[in-house]
Structure formats: structure tokens, C-alpha cells
Scaffold this motif. Sequence first.
Motif, PDB file in Angstrom:
ATOM      1  N   LYS A 173      -4.273 -37.951 -31.569  1.00 21.30           N
ATOM      2  CA  LYS A 173      -3.168 -37.811 -32.605  1.00 21.30           C
ATOM      3  C   LYS A 173      -1.992 -37.302 -31.985  1.00 21.30           C
ATOM      4  O   LYS A 173      -0.924 -37.806 -32.216  1.00 21.30           O
ATOM      5  N   THR A 174      -2.106 -36.363 -31.078  1.00 23.56           N
ATOM      6  CA  THR A 174      -0.609 -35.780 -30.358  1.00 23.56           C
ATOM      7  C   THR A 174      -0.158 -36.910 -29.453  1.00 23.56           C
ATOM      8  O   THR A 174       1.067 -37.241 -29.462  1.00 23.56           O
ATOM      9  N   TYR A 195      10.095 -32.777 -31.810  1.00 27.78           N
ATOM     10  CA  TYR A 195       8.738 -32.758 -32.057  1.00 27.78           C
ATOM     11  C   TYR A 195       8.552 -31.290 -31.987  1.00 27.78           C
ATOM     12  O   TYR A 195       8.997 -30.462 -30.926  1.00 27.78           O
ATOM     13  N   THR A 197       5.017 -28.236 -33.251  1.00 27.35           N
ATOM     14  CA  THR A 197       4.011 -27.907 -33.638  1.00 27.35           C
ATOM     15  C   THR A 197       4.287 -26.953 -35.073  1.00 27.35           C
ATOM     16  O   THR A 197       5.561 -26.695 -34.839  1.00 27.35           O
ATOM     17  N   ASP A 229       3.223 -31.337 -35.426  1.00 27.66           N
ATOM     18  CA  ASP A 229       1.790 -31.490 -35.062  1.00 27.66           C
ATOM     19  C   ASP A 229       0.959 -30.125 -35.524  1.00 27.66           C
ATOM     20  O   ASP A 229       1.550 -29.067 -35.643  1.00 27.66           O
ATOM     21  N   SER A 261       0.938 -34.594 -38.258  1.00 25.97           N
ATOM     22  CA  SER A 261      -0.515 -34.655 -37.921  1.00 25.97           C
ATOM     23  C   SER A 261      -1.350 -33.438 -38.208  1.00 25.97           C
ATOM     24  O   SER A 261      -0.728 -32.394 -38.255  1.00 25.97           O
TER      25      SER A 261
END
Length: 458
Positions: A173-174, A195, A197, A229, A261
Motif C-alpha cells: 500500500k505504501t 505524504y 503517516t 498512510d 491507506s
Amino acid sequence: MPNKWQTVLDEIKNTISDMAFEIYFKDTKFVSEEDNTVTFSVLNSLTKSTVEKKYHDKVLAALKSAGFNCNNFKVIVSSNNATKSVIRRPVEVIPGAPVERRSNTTTSISQSLPNSSAFAVNNNGLSPKYRLDNYIVGSNNDLAVSAARAIIDNPGSTQYNPLFLYGGSGYGKTHLIQAIGNELQKNYPNLKILYVTIEEFYHDFVTAMRKKLDGFQNKYRKLDVLIVDDFQFIEGKQASQDEFFHTFNELYKQNKQVIVSADRLPSQIATVDPRLASRLTMGISIDIQLPDFETRCAILKAKADLLGETVDNATIEYLAENFSTNIRDLEGELNRVLLLANVRGVPTSEVIGEITPVVQSVHRISSKQLIDRVAKYYNLTSKDLLGTSRMKDIKNARQVAMYLMNEELGLSTVKIGNEFNKDHTTIMHGIKVVKENIQKDFSVREQISELRGKIYAN
């Protein structure tokens, strides 16, 4: 002929999911019928490959049902598809030229790109190693890659906004979400992309609360593309969740692209507000699954090529066959094989015998031991699983045991039936139920993963 082709499409639509039809068949065009072969066009090579490999039988059946006198079909890539699909080429932007921003909610980023060089982002959190051209496409992720290409060609399109990808850890996914960001940055240098997390989002928010939220909101709400993420780690962080909800709403209102994600759907993450869960899945949600054997082989070959190493097919197939928990573990085993081979100056085929395959460990246990461990995991007894109770909890655990005996021990449905004193058709049904639940329910997938770990344990 158009009406006849529409009949074909209607037939196919009745046999596959709406999402698959939208991506692979909606924009197909009939080309010709000659020599018992029907030719039709698709938009790109990825769609062509998927239609030929994954939907061959369904297409052929639909053609015959619609009255085509054919025993084969041919798929070609249209040379004139720039304006015929949701997968559109980006609008050319001339630096410094005025670009009109539209208020219509269907307008995408590519139709309203910023014209200021101030939007250029150097520190966007993206790693250049994650690219679309080194992401291996298989049946486990082909829908996700098609959606990714659509976003790259037309960011902000409501059909793919937000994009929510979910699946197990180490499934790729990442790599894919970062590849989308890198492709967008390359195609649209002026886009402001970030991007992070969800942990980084959380820490940014906590830091901003100690000072002022203006800086935080300027960072996140003025983006053109936000990529987040590991969203599952927002669990229990209520204030951050509220702020993410408002950030998402602000970006979506401006037709900005959001990509998220997680290891499960938002609705399956404890404490996530139903409103936020609903918003995150109102675009398109796609489950990335564990790659099959052929895809695992392709991943290993690509990894070896990237490292400039020569790895023989026997080694590739051995690793792909025996290490299938996730992509990270698979690549880790390849690195270990290469290290051993390089240290000793021998081909990789001479050291794979020293690598203990995961699947061998399961053969150390008997079917009775597996049943005991499954029963213990569900706080039941082996007698419960081997009995006739129809209680839901016991029935579910019994079916999981059947599935694991088939998948991990390689027992036939007849042999499993002998263990449970049941007909092999009952065993087949139980295995089918678990397989279907694994596809659609994260909690079942997580239980199976944990059980495999317990089965492999000494």
C-alpha cells in the motif's frame, strides 16, 4: 453493431462488480468482426492485459450470448482515447499563465491547477524510490493500480476522490500511494503535495495545539494532494480525528485529492466517527490482497534487478512458494539469500537449502494439534469443534479450523471430513465461507493471520 456491442457490455456488467466494469469495460469500443474474431479497443495496456487474462471467459461468453459468431476476441489499445474516458490526459499548464478556478464540485485539480511557483514542494514526504514503473501489478492489486492511474491523469476527479486503500501489512500500500504522489509531482510540478503517516499528522496537531493552529491548518488545508498512510493508528485519538475530519472536508470542498491507506476499512477501526468513515469511502475503496505465486515471482525478479543481482529461477520460485506472508518478508528472505551467496561466492541456488521455509514448520504439527490450537484461540475446547453444536461462535471456529487444515496442512476435504465426522461437501462449504469472509472482513483476516502465527510457533 453499436447496439449489439452494448448487449455484450450489459452481459458482462451482470457478471462482475460495478467497480470492475467501470474501470475495465465502460469505455471499450467495438472495432471489427472478421475471421471468427471480434476486435474491440480499450484505453491502456494495463486494461488490455487484465481483460485478456482475468475476464477472457466472461467476455467470450458475453460475445456468444449477444449473437456474435466468434470463437475468439482481440483487444487493442485505442490510439485516440485522450478525451473518451475518466482516465484523461492532464491539462497542459504554462507557467505564469492565468488558470481559471471553477467552483463546480465536479471540477478536478487538473482542470484548475495553481499558477504560482509558491506551490512547488521540495519536502513533500515522498521517497523517490517508490515509483509506478517499479510497482508489480497482479490480480491482488490491479484494480488499485487502475484507480491510481486514473488519479494521476485526472487528480481531484470525484469518482476517485477520496481513494481509500486497505489490506494487510506489507502488501504494497505504501509503495502505491507514494508512487501516485511522485507521478503527480512529476506531471504537475506546481502541485502542493504532502505524504504523511497518521502518526505524523497527530504529532503535528499536538504541537500546533500548544502554540497556534494557524500554522497547522495552513500546512494541511492549502494542499492540492494529501496522502495519509497507516490511518488505523488514529484509533483512540479523538481530537486528531476531529481535526482530520475538518481537514478532509475543507480539501474535498475545494476538489483537492485525498488518498488514504489503512489495514482495514474505516468502519472497522474502533472509535472512528461514522461520519468520517462514510466520507473516506464515498469515493472508491479498494482491498489490496496478498500477491499470488506468479506475482511474488515477479516481485522477486524486479527486486533482484533493482539490486543488480543475478538470481536463478529455481531460487525465485523456491522463495515465492515458501514465503507468502507479505512482501516485506519475501524481500527480506531474498536479501538473506543474496548475502549468503555473495559472502560465499556461490550461486543463490546453492544456499537456498539453508533457508527454512515457513510452510515446512506447519508439517511438524498434526491435524489434532491444529484443532487444539484453534479451539484454544477461540476459548473453546477441541470437543466443541469436533462436536455437532450449531452455535455461531463454535460453527465459525470449526470452519476456520477446516480452512487452516486445508490451506496449511494440505489435507483434502475428505480427510478433513473424517476428522470432523462430516461429509466432504460440508467441509467444502465451510472452507468457502472462510475464504469469502477473509476477502470482505478485516477481523477474520486478522484472526487467520494470528492463528497462522500460533500454528507455526514451536
